[in-house]
Design an enzyme around this catalytic site. Structure first.
Site, mmCIF file in Angstrom:
data_model
loop_
_atom_site.group_PDB
_atom_site.id
_atom_site.type_symbol
_atom_site.label_atom_id
_atom_site.label_comp_id
_atom_site.label_asym_id
_atom_site.label_seq_id
_atom_site.Cartn_x
_atom_site.Cartn_y
_atom_site.Cartn_z
ATOM 1 N N CYS A 78 -3.777 10.746 1.484
ATOM 2 C CA CYS A 78 -3.043 9.510 1.171
ATOM 3 C C CYS A 78 -1.658 9.797 0.602
ATOM 4 C CB CYS A 78 -3.833 8.688 0.163
ATOM 5 S SG CYS A 78 -5.532 8.423 0.671
ATOM 6 N N LYS A 85 0.833 -1.209 0.000
ATOM 7 C CA LYS A 85 0.000 0.000 0.000
ATOM 8 C C LYS A 85 0.872 1.266 0.000
ATOM 9 C CE LYS A 85 -3.282 2.888 0.590
ATOM 10 N NZ LYS A 85 -4.377 3.113 -0.323
HETATM 11 N N1 SAJ Z 1 -2.094 14.899 -8.742
HETATM 12 C C1 SAJ Z 1 -1.331 15.689 -9.561
HETATM 13 N N2 SAJ Z 1 -0.984 15.215 -10.795
HETATM 14 C C2 SAJ Z 1 -1.398 13.994 -11.232
HETATM 15 C C3 SAJ Z 1 -2.165 13.186 -10.387
HETATM 16 C C4 SAJ Z 1 -2.508 13.652 -9.148
HETATM 17 O O1 SAJ Z 1 -0.934 16.794 -9.202
HETATM 18 O O2 SAJ Z 1 -1.061 13.652 -12.364
HETATM 19 C C5 SAJ Z 1 -2.455 15.380 -7.404
HETATM 20 C C6 SAJ Z 1 -3.963 15.508 -7.191
HETATM 21 O O3 SAJ Z 1 -4.442 16.710 -7.696
HETATM 22 C C7 SAJ Z 1 -4.060 15.410 -5.688
HETATM 23 C C8 SAJ Z 1 -2.960 14.409 -5.350
HETATM 24 O O4 SAJ Z 1 -2.078 14.406 -6.453
HETATM 25 O O5 SAJ Z 1 -3.758 16.653 -5.073
HETATM 26 C C9 SAJ Z 1 -3.456 13.000 -5.098
HETATM 27 O O6 SAJ Z 1 -4.484 12.663 -6.014
HETATM 28 P P1 SAJ Z 1 -4.582 11.234 -6.721
HETATM 29 O O7 SAJ Z 1 -5.738 11.280 -7.630
HETATM 30 O O8 SAJ Z 1 -3.280 10.849 -7.303
HETATM 31 O O9 SAJ Z 1 -4.783 10.209 -5.532
HETATM 32 P P2 SAJ Z 1 -5.791 10.075 -4.292
HETATM 33 O O10 SAJ Z 1 -5.110 10.621 -3.086
HETATM 34 O O11 SAJ Z 1 -7.168 10.543 -4.585
HETATM 35 O O12 SAJ Z 1 -5.881 8.459 -4.197
HETATM 36 C C10 SAJ Z 1 -4.695 7.723 -4.069
HETATM 37 C C11 SAJ Z 1 -4.739 6.547 -5.061
HETATM 38 N N3 SAJ Z 1 -3.433 5.889 -5.112
HETATM 39 C C12 SAJ Z 1 -2.801 5.661 -6.285
HETATM 40 O O13 SAJ Z 1 -3.258 6.017 -7.348
HETATM 41 C C13 SAJ Z 1 -1.516 4.922 -6.215
HETATM 42 C C14 SAJ Z 1 -5.834 5.564 -4.647
HETATM 43 O O14 SAJ Z 1 -5.818 4.407 -5.479
HETATM 44 C C15 SAJ Z 1 -5.627 5.141 -3.194
HETATM 45 O O15 SAJ Z 1 -6.642 4.232 -2.762
HETATM 46 C C16 SAJ Z 1 -5.686 6.389 -2.335
HETATM 47 O O16 SAJ Z 1 -4.601 7.248 -2.724
HETATM 48 C C17 SAJ Z 1 -5.545 5.974 -0.882
HETATM 49 O O17 SAJ Z 1 -6.568 5.919 -0.185
HETATM 50 O O18 SAJ Z 1 -4.438 5.633 -0.458
#
Ligand code: SAJ
Length: 426
Positions: free
Chosen positions: A271, A217
């Protein structure tokens, strides 16, 4: 799995937040009697009315059904059950040290009602070793029970770690369709936990030991954080070199083995901005890249504020208090969640400068969040007002609503788009 000796199995889900409540609801829809437990009595009351306290597509309808047919109820105390699932928050302390006090509190509340044959599953993102730690805590409280031991003792009670991996906004779909990793203290614990998940998970369930499952995780979220940090670093390099980072990434991604993520104003949520620190804390000398990625992402909001300050120093704004319209406050697109949001940090830093009036457009909230309420220069407005009145338009979150806005209607206004809102899809 959902019945034993002809009796419907009872599952207690401790923590009724973004993961606990959807999981409880799916179990209740799949033949279990589910008791949700939360320390917050107003959440418990809301759920017992068949309502929900979070925004998650598809959840409200299902909660209403399972509460009204009696398969889901909520309480502030833990009662006797066959299975206990712990889904409470694991934040970090000031020095980035993991805070597992909620998990420990949940374990202490389960210990008195634990019976032979029970299964305890930890879902909360946790530092490696936490499943074993809470099991040992319970073992010290319940010397009458036999607890499992690696490959040698199966035990009277079973313990496993099974992290959630869902994307907020898609939780109800992903809880069913994503693959799961299940790590038991003893292989018997893993098999037992898999039986439970198989009642509602259509993805594959992969079995391993508890420590590997815990690290899996953390690794997934650290991987994403490092990749976002790469995109964020590129955006700052490109800014210095006067290159459009969005076009650059689009072109580089045409290479068959390159897939760069999107830069933004920083990384938020509960996360990705938190979990990599659990790895750094366990192996500080070895986690150089992971720590640096965290620093790159954590300091991006400061870089954004400095860019805006530079624009405010232009002659046209000298001696004036311009209106800065900030598009978005949530931590990412199309959610109401403001936790660890870089947009909130940026708005707060700008408000504290006291050199401008801040118009904030955030369609998912109805009032200025508590953290920002004491700044009298922050006003929550709709997108039409914000775009009409703002001297500078600042893109912080790529909500669909903003993407659908016609950029040409902003005319000659200064636009600082840190999210690529109006860039062709990546
Ligand atoms: N973000 C960027 N650029 C990107 C992708 C995301 O700046 O290309 C930013 C988002 O805007 C946000 C942050 O990163 O501020 C996190 O967003 P996210 O969509 O990447 O992830 P979370 O936090 O919504 O969910 C993540 C997911 N983990 C992965 O993709 C490896 C999800 O599958 C997990 O279940 C979740 O964390 C968790 O609960 O741990």
């Amino acid at each position: 799995m959902n019945s034993q000796n002809g009796k419907t199995k009872i599952v207690s889900v401790i923590g009724l937040g973004y993961i606990g409540l959807p999981t409880a609801t799916l179990l209740a829809s799949n033949g279990f009697v589910v008791r949700g437990v939360d320390i917050n009595s107003s959440i418990v009351d809301t759920i017992n009315k068949g309502e929900i306290h979070i925004v998650e597509p598809g959840l409200a309808e299902q909660v209403k059904i399972v509460v009204s047919n009696g398969s889901l109820s909520a309480s502030t105390t833990v009662g006797e059950s066959d299975v206990y699932i712990i889904a409470v928050p694991t934040p970090f302390k000031r020095n980035h040290e993991p805070d597992i006090s909620y998990v420990e509190m949940a374990a202490r509340s389960i210990a008195p009602v634990l019976r032979k044959g029970n299964l305890v599953i930890l879902e909360s993102t946790s530092p490696v070793g936490t499943t074993n730690h809470i099991m040992e805590m319970m073992a010290s409280l319940r010397p009458d029970l036999i607890f499992p031991l690696a490959n040698t003792i199966q035990g009277d009670v079973h313990f496993a770690y099974c992290p959630e991996r869902v994307m907020p906004g898609k939780t109800m779909h992903e809880l069913v369709h994503n693959d799961r990793v299940i790590g038991g203290i003893h292989p018997c614990c893993s098999h037992n936990a898999r039986e439970l998940y198989k009642t509602f998970v259509k993805g594959e369930c992969f079995l391993t030991d508890a420590r590997t499952a815990e690290m899996t995780k953390l690794t997934e979220n650290a991987f994403r954080d490092v990749n976002i940090a790469f995109a964020n670093e590129l955006s700052m390099i490109c800014d210095k070199m006067n290159i459009n980072v969005w076009e650059l990434i689009r072109l580089a991604n045409r290479h068959p083995r390159v897939n760069i993520l999107n830069p933004g104003p920083g990384v938020g949520g509960h996360c990705i901005a938190v979990d990599p620190w659990f790895i750094v804390h366990s192996a500080p000398d070895e986690s150089k890249l992971i720590r640096t990625a965290r620093t790159v992402n954590d300091t991006k909001p400061v870089w954004v504020v400095n860019k805006i300050k530079k624009v405010l120093q232009q002659d046209e704004f000298k001696g004036k208090k311009p209106i800065l319209t900030c598009l978005g406050l949530s931590f990412k697109a199309n959610v109401d969640d403001l936790r660890e949001s870089p947009a909130v940090e940026i708005v707060e830093r700008l408000a504290a400068l006291d050199v401008a009036t801040l118009y904030v457009v955030e369609p998912y909230i109805s009032e200025v969040p508590a953290q920002l309420q004491h700044y009298k220069n922050i006003h929550l407005v709709d997108s039409t007002t914000g775009c009409a009145k703002g001297d500078i338009i600042i893109g912080l979150v790529d909500h669909t609503l903003f993407k659908e806005m016609d950029r040409s209607k902003l005319g000659q206004k200064i636009i600082l788009d840190f999210r690529g809102i109006w860039e062709p899809s990546m």
